[in-house]
Write an enzyme that holds these catalytic residues in place. Structure first.
Site, PDB file in Angstrom:
ATOM      1  N   CYS A  77      -4.244   2.268  -0.857  1.00  0.00           N
ATOM      2  CA  CYS A  77      -4.598   1.067  -0.093  1.00  0.00           C
ATOM      3  C   CYS A  77      -5.981   0.552  -0.473  1.00  0.00           C
ATOM      4  O   CYS A  77      -6.954   1.313  -0.453  1.00  0.00           O
ATOM      5  CB  CYS A  77      -4.554   1.395   1.398  1.00  0.00           C
ATOM      6  SG  CYS A  77      -5.237   0.109   2.466  1.00  0.00           S
ATOM      7  N   TYR A 130      -2.538 -11.050  -0.918  1.00  0.00           N
ATOM      8  CA  TYR A 130      -1.457 -10.744   0.017  1.00  0.00           C
ATOM      9  C   TYR A 130      -0.781 -12.024   0.510  1.00  0.00           C
ATOM     10  O   TYR A 130       0.437 -12.048   0.714  1.00  0.00           O
ATOM     11  CB  TYR A 130      -1.997  -9.939   1.200  1.00  0.00           C
ATOM     12  CG  TYR A 130      -2.211  -8.481   0.872  1.00  0.00           C
ATOM     13  CD1 TYR A 130      -1.237  -7.529   1.161  1.00  0.00           C
ATOM     14  CD2 TYR A 130      -3.385  -8.056   0.255  1.00  0.00           C
ATOM     15  CE1 TYR A 130      -1.421  -6.203   0.851  1.00  0.00           C
ATOM     16  CE2 TYR A 130      -3.585  -6.714  -0.072  1.00  0.00           C
ATOM     17  CZ  TYR A 130      -2.604  -5.795   0.231  1.00  0.00           C
ATOM     18  OH  TYR A 130      -2.777  -4.472  -0.089  1.00  0.00           O
TER      19      TYR A 130
END
Length: 317
Positions: free
Chosen positions: A28, A159
């Protein structure tokens, strides 16, 4: 959970060596920031590190890399358990990074943006000798300004491209992303670091997106105007940071790829993980020294990593 771990313990979580565990998956980018800052500041002896595996289901990150599938300190299989210890009705996603209070087994904070700032400021008494100042007061306003645009249009922008629900939303996010990338390319053509003459929080926040660009964001998230390797200033800047102790030695490319391509089945239904790109180019000379500045200023680099990346997952020797 916007509560904080602070020197004065105002939210009920005072800084105490050995009390807390940073749970941060290498896959992440938001968690990778915290791993880098912890390592640069030398907090390994006072803040332990739990490493979930690169994949998770709809419920939670899991500790499948640990013996028996349980975190050896917290004794849990799923990070979800620490969230529910804090709030049995916790309604939101189970995210990393999270700092868990080992005395209760409950999450103290999962405020990813604040965690790294607090590691620099609230944990200062426990920094290693020679630790860099990642938030120099003289550059505070500029760091905040740069971070805001990088977060909105780059860190989060990739994103917004990848998870856009329609063509118009995708193209709007794509255009904002590349306007910001062009701004960064211009900025980094004449300066070694984003702000000032040393590494700061701003560099860490940009680095974790750049290092995922060619392996993931270019194709998987459709951020495909250019590869990172086609952007001269940003590519040399990224290599400069990657080769700086504390940056590249926290990056696990195999976990990064497995997370995005295996978990995001709505984007990649087959779950096939690409073999590329060639990672050896991360170790080629970057030539950024000619722009001046030094990574640690008057400080020193961190020592060898306490929690090394699997040698098969990194080009570093």
């Amino acid at each position: 959970m916007t509560t904080r771990v602070t020197r004065d313990g105002e939210d009920g979580f005072p800084v105490e060596p050995g009390r807390y565990r940073l749970v941060a998956a290498r896959a992440c980018p938001w968690a990778n920031r915290a791993i880098i800052v912890r390592r640069l500041l030398g907090l390994e002896d006072v803040l332990s590190l739990g490493l979930p595996g690169p994949t998770h289901d709809a419920r939670s990150w899991t500790f499948d890399l640990d013996p028996g599938g349980r975190d050896p300190v917290l004794g849990i299989e799923r990070l979800q358990e620490a969230y529910f210890k804090r709030d049995p009705e916790y309604p939101r996603g189970i995210t990393v990074p999270a700092i868990v209070d080992t005395t209760t087994g409950a999450v103290a904070t999962n405020d990813f943006a604040q965690i790294t700032l607090d590691l620099s400021t609230q944990w200062r008494e426990h920094h290693r000798p020679g630790a860099p100042d990642l938030l120099p007061e003289a550059h505070g306003a500029e760091i905040d300004e740069v971070n805001q645009r990088v977060f909105t249009d780059v860190n989060n922008g990739v994103y917004e491209c990848g998870f856009a629900g329609d063509q118009a939303a995708y193209e709007e996010a794509y255009d904002r992303l590349w306007a910001a990338v062009d701004w960064l390319e211009e900025r980094l053509t004449t300066r070694r670091y984003l702000v000032g003459d040393t590494i700061t929080e701003a560099d860490i926040r940009l680095f974790t997106t750049l290092v995922r660009w060619d392996p993931v964001y270019h194709g998987h998230f459709k951020c495909n105007r250019s590869r990172l390797t086609e952007l001269p200033a940003l590519w040399s800047y990224a290599r400069d940071l990657f080769q700086t102790p504390g940056f590249g030695d926290t990056v696990d490319f195999a976990q990064i790829k497995e997370h995005y391509y295996a978990v995001h089945r709505d984007i990649n239904p087959t779950g096939i993980i690409p073999k590329g790109p060639d990672l050896s180019t991360w170790l080629t000379p970057h030539g950024r020294e000619s722009l001046g500045g030094t990574p640690f200023g008057n400080g020193t680099p961190p020592g060898p990593p306490r929690e090394p990346v699997d040698p098969a997952h990194t080009p570093l020797p």
